[in-house]
Motif scaffolding. Structure first.
Motif, mmCIF file in Angstrom:
data_model
loop_
_atom_site.group_PDB
_atom_site.id
_atom_site.type_symbol
_atom_site.label_atom_id
_atom_site.label_comp_id
_atom_site.label_asym_id
_atom_site.label_seq_id
_atom_site.Cartn_x
_atom_site.Cartn_y
_atom_site.Cartn_z
ATOM 1 N N ASN A 116 0.792 -1.230 0.000
ATOM 2 C CA ASN A 116 0.000 0.000 0.000
ATOM 3 C C ASN A 116 0.823 1.279 0.000
ATOM 4 O OD1 ASN A 116 -2.982 -0.747 0.178
ATOM 5 N ND2 ASN A 116 -2.115 -2.055 1.758
ATOM 6 N N VAL A 117 2.006 1.272 0.608
ATOM 7 C CA VAL A 117 2.756 2.524 0.719
ATOM 8 C C VAL A 117 3.928 2.613 -0.256
ATOM 9 C CG1 VAL A 117 2.135 2.707 3.152
ATOM 10 C CG2 VAL A 117 4.377 1.786 2.525
ATOM 11 N N TYR A 118 4.361 1.491 -0.821
ATOM 12 C CA TYR A 118 5.473 1.519 -1.770
ATOM 13 C C TYR A 118 5.035 2.294 -3.013
ATOM 14 C CZ TYR A 118 9.768 -0.445 -3.855
ATOM 15 O OH TYR A 118 11.006 -0.624 -4.408
ATOM 16 N N PRO A 119 5.842 3.222 -3.504
ATOM 17 C CA PRO A 119 5.439 3.999 -4.686
ATOM 18 C C PRO A 119 5.100 3.087 -5.860
ATOM 19 C CG PRO A 119 7.492 4.841 -3.747
ATOM 20 C CD PRO A 119 7.196 3.568 -3.040
ATOM 21 N N GLN A 120 4.310 3.586 -6.762
ATOM 22 C CA GLN A 120 3.929 2.811 -7.936
ATOM 23 C C GLN A 120 3.839 3.727 -9.138
ATOM 24 O OE1 GLN A 120 0.411 0.445 -7.383
ATOM 25 N NE2 GLN A 120 0.956 -0.984 -8.997
ATOM 26 N N ASP A 121 4.477 3.295 -10.229
ATOM 27 C CA ASP A 121 4.447 4.040 -11.483
ATOM 28 C C ASP A 121 4.370 3.015 -12.607
ATOM 29 O OD1 ASP A 121 5.997 5.225 -13.964
ATOM 30 O OD2 ASP A 121 5.355 6.954 -12.798
ATOM 31 N N PRO A 122 3.496 3.197 -13.585
ATOM 32 C CA PRO A 122 3.318 2.181 -14.630
ATOM 33 C C PRO A 122 4.544 1.967 -15.503
ATOM 34 C CG PRO A 122 2.087 4.181 -15.167
ATOM 35 C CD PRO A 122 2.564 4.329 -13.757
ATOM 36 N N THR A 123 5.522 2.855 -15.427
ATOM 37 C CA THR A 123 6.727 2.721 -16.260
ATOM 38 C C THR A 123 7.930 2.188 -15.492
ATOM 39 O OG1 THR A 123 7.559 4.971 -15.851
ATOM 40 C CG2 THR A 123 5.921 4.698 -17.599
ATOM 41 N N ILE A 124 7.763 1.850 -14.205
ATOM 42 C CA ILE A 124 8.901 1.437 -13.374
ATOM 43 C C ILE A 124 8.645 0.043 -12.802
ATOM 44 C CG2 ILE A 124 10.251 1.936 -11.294
ATOM 45 C CD1 ILE A 124 9.720 4.898 -11.773
ATOM 46 N N MET A 125 9.635 -0.847 -12.964
ATOM 47 C CA MET A 125 9.570 -2.202 -12.421
ATOM 48 C C MET A 125 10.602 -2.367 -11.310
ATOM 49 S SD MET A 125 7.201 -4.012 -13.977
ATOM 50 C CE MET A 125 7.705 -5.688 -13.541
ATOM 51 N N ASN A 126 10.280 -3.234 -10.333
ATOM 52 C CA ASN A 126 11.157 -3.535 -9.205
ATOM 53 C C ASN A 126 11.516 -5.014 -9.210
ATOM 54 O OD1 ASN A 126 11.011 -0.986 -7.131
ATOM 55 N ND2 ASN A 126 9.082 -1.238 -8.238
ATOM 56 N N TYR A 127 12.818 -5.323 -9.151
ATOM 57 C CA TYR A 127 13.305 -6.699 -9.139
ATOM 58 C C TYR A 127 14.041 -6.922 -7.818
ATOM 59 C CZ TYR A 127 12.265 -6.015 -14.065
ATOM 60 O OH TYR A 127 11.629 -5.711 -15.241
ATOM 61 N N ILE A 128 13.574 -7.909 -7.045
ATOM 62 C CA ILE A 128 13.974 -8.005 -5.639
ATOM 63 C C ILE A 128 14.648 -9.337 -5.342
ATOM 64 C CG2 ILE A 128 13.176 -7.846 -3.249
ATOM 65 C CD1 ILE A 128 10.572 -6.532 -4.445
ATOM 66 N N VAL A 129 15.867 -9.266 -4.772
ATOM 67 C CA VAL A 129 16.493 -10.422 -4.141
ATOM 68 C C VAL A 129 16.200 -10.304 -2.649
ATOM 69 C CG1 VAL A 129 18.684 -11.456 -3.472
ATOM 70 C CG2 VAL A 129 18.298 -10.818 -5.850
ATOM 71 N N PHE A 130 15.572 -11.308 -2.070
ATOM 72 C CA PHE A 130 15.140 -11.211 -0.681
ATOM 73 C C PHE A 130 16.287 -11.530 0.275
ATOM 74 C CE2 PHE A 130 11.270 -12.403 -3.090
ATOM 75 C CZ PHE A 130 10.571 -11.221 -2.891
ATOM 76 N N GLY A 131 16.292 -10.821 1.419
ATOM 77 C CA GLY A 131 17.352 -10.976 2.408
ATOM 78 C C GLY A 131 16.891 -11.717 3.646
ATOM 79 N N ASN A 132 17.746 -11.730 4.666
ATOM 80 C CA ASN A 132 17.456 -12.486 5.888
ATOM 81 C C ASN A 132 16.219 -11.963 6.624
ATOM 82 O OD1 ASN A 132 19.498 -10.309 6.233
ATOM 83 N ND2 ASN A 132 19.290 -10.766 8.407
ATOM 84 N N HIS A 133 15.972 -10.648 6.580
ATOM 85 C CA HIS A 133 14.787 -10.094 7.239
ATOM 86 C C HIS A 133 13.498 -10.454 6.496
ATOM 87 C CE1 HIS A 133 16.281 -7.240 10.448
ATOM 88 N NE2 HIS A 133 17.416 -7.608 9.871
ATOM 89 N N ASP A 134 13.631 -10.874 5.237
ATOM 90 C CA ASP A 134 12.457 -11.211 4.430
ATOM 91 C C ASP A 134 12.061 -12.679 4.556
ATOM 92 O OD1 ASP A 134 12.478 -8.575 3.326
ATOM 93 O OD2 ASP A 134 14.067 -9.203 1.948
ATOM 94 N N ASN A 135 12.770 -13.432 5.377
ATOM 95 C CA ASN A 135 12.512 -14.862 5.513
ATOM 96 C C ASN A 135 11.169 -15.098 6.224
ATOM 97 O OD1 ASN A 135 12.531 -17.627 6.167
ATOM 98 N ND2 ASN A 135 14.754 -17.660 6.203
ATOM 99 N N MET A 136 10.275 -15.771 5.534
ATOM 100 C CA MET A 136 8.920 -15.991 6.052
ATOM 101 C C MET A 136 8.713 -17.428 6.521
ATOM 102 S SD MET A 136 7.397 -13.011 5.460
ATOM 103 C CE MET A 136 8.963 -12.278 5.904
ATOM 104 N N SER A 137 9.772 -18.160 6.819
ATOM 105 C CA SER A 137 9.672 -19.595 7.101
ATOM 106 C C SER A 137 8.761 -19.900 8.288
ATOM 107 C CB SER A 137 11.063 -20.184 7.347
ATOM 108 O OG SER A 137 11.705 -19.517 8.421
ATOM 109 N N ASN A 138 8.674 -19.000 9.244
ATOM 110 C CA ASN A 138 7.836 -19.251 10.429
ATOM 111 C C ASN A 138 6.368 -18.898 10.205
ATOM 112 O OD1 ASN A 138 10.048 -20.119 11.926
ATOM 113 N ND2 ASN A 138 10.523 -18.047 12.637
ATOM 114 N N SER A 139 6.075 -18.144 9.170
ATOM 115 C CA SER A 139 4.706 -17.667 8.962
ATOM 116 C C SER A 139 3.977 -18.407 7.844
ATOM 117 C CB SER A 139 4.723 -16.168 8.648
ATOM 118 O OG SER A 139 5.457 -15.937 7.460
#
Length: 255
Positions: A106-129
């Motif tokens: 909801n809060v991350y900016p959004q523009d129809p001409t811009i793409m985001n490519y993400i390598v996830f890090g240790n804080h992004d680990n969702m193994s417990n959820s």
């Protein structure tokens, strides 16, 4: 994407658009960003730590304004998109990881001409959820593409580089350029013809008292392949703190 038993993928282009395709053969172990240009630019950010008490959403919006001003349509993220639920500095209203992901959507900016490519890090680990962060983000935001956890090899025309997060990821012999998240500060070293660049945090959580920063990266193949790396700090206006242009002898190293 799966449709009636047929795997459908997307080809992504550095100008921000994508096309659906039916892939042939095995899935490559690298991510390719397609382009017809000899000069290709993108932004590299890292460690935004959404839901951390020292997040800097205003810096991310400034990053988007910079991208639009410079006609850049690609943003790479080198990990730790969110703060995660195991850490003490999370905002009191966002302790649940699902709430954090909703917050990003909801809060991350959004523009129809811009793409985001993400390598996830240790804080992004969702193994417990039991939440698959890549599927969640791509379901709600077509401008998010998850590239997996901790490391990914990237190809843009004849330029190759590796994105990684955390020290334990071993650099391969062929990795002539690496962009490293996790360390929260900017650094650039060249040793044995290999370029290693640490990506600064785009938050206020820097132990090195650096302002929220990002990288503006330019691969130029007009004559000889070279890479130009600029550290852009938001103070709050964007300021070029460091700039380095480096020739690269190794072309199509992985082919």
């Amino acid at each position: 994407m799966i449709e009636m038993g047929i795997r459908i993928d997307r080809n992504f282009y550095i100008d921000g658009h994508y096309q659906y395709k039916t892939p042939e053969g095995s899935i490559p172990n690298y991510f390719e960003l397609y382009t017809d240009s000899l000069k290709n630019e993108f932004l590299m950010i890292s460690d935004t730590h959404f839901a951390h008490q020292l997040e800097s959403i205003e810096s991310l919006y400034a990053c988007y304004e910079y991208a639009k001003d410079h006609h850049i349509h690609t943003i790479f993220h080198a990990g730790d998109l969110i703060e995660g639920e195991k850490y003490q500095c999370v905002q009191e209203t966002l302790t649940n990881v699902l709430d954090q992901l909703d917050y990003v959507v909801n809060v991350y900016p959004q523009d129809p001409t811009i793409m985001n490519y993400i390598v996830f890090g240790n804080h992004d680990n969702m193994s417990n959820s039991k939440i698959e962060i890549k599927n969640f983000l791509e379901h709600y935001r077509s401008d998010f593409v998850g590239l997996g956890f901790e490391t990914k090899l990237i190809k843009i025309n004849h330029a190759w580089f590796r994105m990684k997060h955390m020290r334990k990821i071993k650099i391969q012999e062929e990795d002539y350029i690496t962009f490293n998240g996790h360390f929260h500060h900017y650094g650039l070293t060249i040793e044995n013809d290999k370029i290693s660049c640490t990506v600064p945090t785009l938050s206020n959580n820097s132990k090195f008292k650096q302002p929220p920063s990002m990288l503006h990266v330019i691969f130029d193949e007009t004559n000889q392949l070279s890479v130009e790396i600029k550290q852009i700090a938001f103070t709050p206006e964007p300021v070029v703190k460091v700039s380095a242009k480096i020739p690269i002898d190794a072309i199509d190293t992985y082919n």
